[in-house]
Design an enzyme around this catalytic site. Structure first.
Site, short mmCIF file in Angstrom:
data_model
loop_
_atom_site.label_atom_id
_atom_site.label_comp_id
_atom_site.label_asym_id
_atom_site.label_seq_id
_atom_site.Cartn_x
_atom_site.Cartn_y
_atom_site.Cartn_z
N ASN A 8 0.86 -1.18 0.00
CA ASN A 8 0.00 0.00 0.00
C ASN A 8 0.90 1.23 0.00
O ASN A 8 1.48 1.58 1.02
CB ASN A 8 -0.91 -0.02 1.25
CG ASN A 8 -1.79 1.21 1.33
OD1 ASN A 8 -1.83 2.02 0.40
ND2 ASN A 8 -2.50 1.36 2.45
N TRP A 9 0.99 1.85 -1.18
CA TRP A 9 1.90 3.00 -1.31
C TRP A 9 1.29 4.29 -0.75
O TRP A 9 1.94 5.33 -0.74
CB TRP A 9 2.29 3.20 -2.78
CG TRP A 9 3.21 2.14 -3.33
CD1 TRP A 9 3.82 1.14 -2.61
CD2 TRP A 9 3.61 1.96 -4.69
NE1 TRP A 9 4.58 0.36 -3.45
CE2 TRP A 9 4.47 0.82 -4.74
CE3 TRP A 9 3.34 2.62 -5.89
CZ2 TRP A 9 5.06 0.37 -5.91
CZ3 TRP A 9 3.91 2.16 -7.07
CH2 TRP A 9 4.76 1.05 -7.08
N LYS A 10 0.01 4.21 -0.34
CA LYS A 10 -0.69 5.38 0.23
C LYS A 10 -0.50 6.58 -0.72
O LYS A 10 -0.58 6.42 -1.93
CB LYS A 10 -0.19 5.65 1.65
CG LYS A 10 -0.28 4.38 2.52
CD LYS A 10 -0.15 4.61 3.99
CE LYS A 10 -0.27 3.27 4.72
NZ LYS A 10 -0.28 3.40 6.17
N HIS A 93 -9.75 1.13 4.96
CA HIS A 93 -8.46 1.39 5.64
C HIS A 93 -8.70 2.38 6.78
O HIS A 93 -9.49 3.32 6.65
CB HIS A 93 -7.43 1.95 4.65
CG HIS A 93 -6.04 1.92 5.19
ND1 HIS A 93 -5.59 2.84 6.12
CD2 HIS A 93 -5.02 1.06 4.99
CE1 HIS A 93 -4.33 2.55 6.43
NE2 HIS A 93 -3.96 1.47 5.76
N GLU A 168 -5.46 -4.88 10.58
CA GLU A 168 -4.45 -3.84 10.82
C GLU A 168 -4.79 -3.10 12.12
O GLU A 168 -5.61 -2.17 12.11
CB GLU A 168 -4.46 -2.82 9.67
CG GLU A 168 -4.03 -3.38 8.33
CD GLU A 168 -3.40 -2.30 7.44
OE1 GLU A 168 -2.23 -2.48 7.08
OE2 GLU A 168 -4.05 -1.30 7.14
N GLY A 174 2.37 2.33 11.04
CA GLY A 174 3.36 3.41 10.97
C GLY A 174 4.04 3.75 12.29
O GLY A 174 4.72 4.76 12.40
N SER A 210 3.35 -1.94 10.67
CA SER A 210 4.78 -1.95 10.99
C SER A 210 5.48 -3.28 10.65
O SER A 210 6.33 -3.76 11.40
CB SER A 210 5.01 -1.59 12.46
OG SER A 210 4.63 -0.25 12.69
N GLY A 231 2.94 -1.09 4.41
CA GLY A 231 3.00 0.33 4.06
C GLY A 231 4.44 0.77 3.82
O GLY A 231 4.99 0.58 2.74
N GLY A 232 5.06 1.31 4.85
CA GLY A 232 6.40 1.90 4.74
C GLY A 232 7.42 1.03 4.03
O GLY A 232 8.14 1.51 3.14
#
Ligand code: 13P
Length: 244
Positions: A8-10, A93, A168, A174, A210, A231-232
């Site tokens: 998920n590149w947001k 989300h 999640e 994050g 995370s 994510g990150g």
């Protein structure tokens, strides 16, 4: 069944950065034995699709409209997303629940619209830190599942319809503080049990929050966890490919 890894590149990459990263993944995923789904923003998605990404990954959108056609200024329909190359869509989300104030009714409308258009759904659920402290995790998740999956039966949906459920915990997103894999596995088993009742089909459940190069394997080892929503770590080719 191969484990699923979703990126998920947001809203973290420019179009140019998205295309560059997609092209690195194209090369790097050739030997992957995972099912990889990459979710760029609305603008980059059709460009990545048109740039000829390989069979090694599918594309997903990060949201869709509540209907497939109508006077909804600024929205993008699931049918359009499918037309330009999306196979999946992330719905519910926590960032959209919190920032766009999306409730379970809206998420349910989106799930129904996406399935009608032939997109596969990645439904996100999870509790806040406060709800965790109050030991309300399962209660919150059950409410989210019942709300989002109202009138959704995979037996009655078009052929190939699929709902993946991503657990999640909001406090883990994050934060650099992932949940313990065993705890996540227990919640995933609960989601499978409740999800199956609602969907008339056993759902695959993923963990997100995370995920990093060290803890990914611990989650993927769990029987009830079918994959990861990342994510990150997904913003950088080397680290992301190391878990794929
Ligand atoms: P992080 O992996 O950056 O914690 O993000 C998780 C997430 O929100 C994926 O949808």
């Amino acid at each position: 069944m191969p484990k699923i890894i979703i990126a998920n590149w947001k809203m973290k990459l420019s179009v140019e950065e998205s295309l560059r990263l997609a092209s690195k993944l194209n090369v790097g995923l050739v030997k992957s034995h995972r099912q990889v789904i990459v979710c760029p923003d609305f603008v980059s998605l059709p460009l990545i699709a048109a740039s000829g990404f390989s069979d090694n990954f599918s594309l997903g959108a990060q949201d869709c409209a509540i209907k497939n056609n109508g006077a909804l200024t600024g929205e993008v329909s699931s049918s359009t997303l499918k037309e330009v190359g999306a196979t999946y869509v992330i719905l519910g989300h926590s960032e959209r629940r919190q920032l766009q104030k999306e409730d379970d009714v809206t998420i349910n409308e989106k799930v129904l619209a996406a399935l009608e258009a032939g997109l596969k759904v990645i439904l996100c659920v999870g509790e806040s830190a406060k709800e965790k402290a109050a030991k309300e995790t399962k209660k919150v998740i059950l409410k989210q599942l019942k709300g989002a999956l109202k009138n959704v039966s995979l037996k009655k949906s078009p052929k190939g319809a699929e709902v993946l459920i991503a657990y999640e915990p909001i406090w883990a997103i994050g934060s650099g503080e992932a949940m313990a894999a065993e705890g996540a596995a227990e919640i995933a088993a609960y989601i499978i049990k409740e999800g199956e009742k609602l969907l008339s089909k056993r759902p695959q459940v993923l963990y997100g929050g995370s995920v990093d190069v060290k803890n990914a394997a611990l989650f993927l080892k769990q029987k009830s966890i079918s994959g990861l929503l990342v994510g990150g770590l997904s913003l950088e080719a080397e680290g992301f490919l190391s878990i794929c």
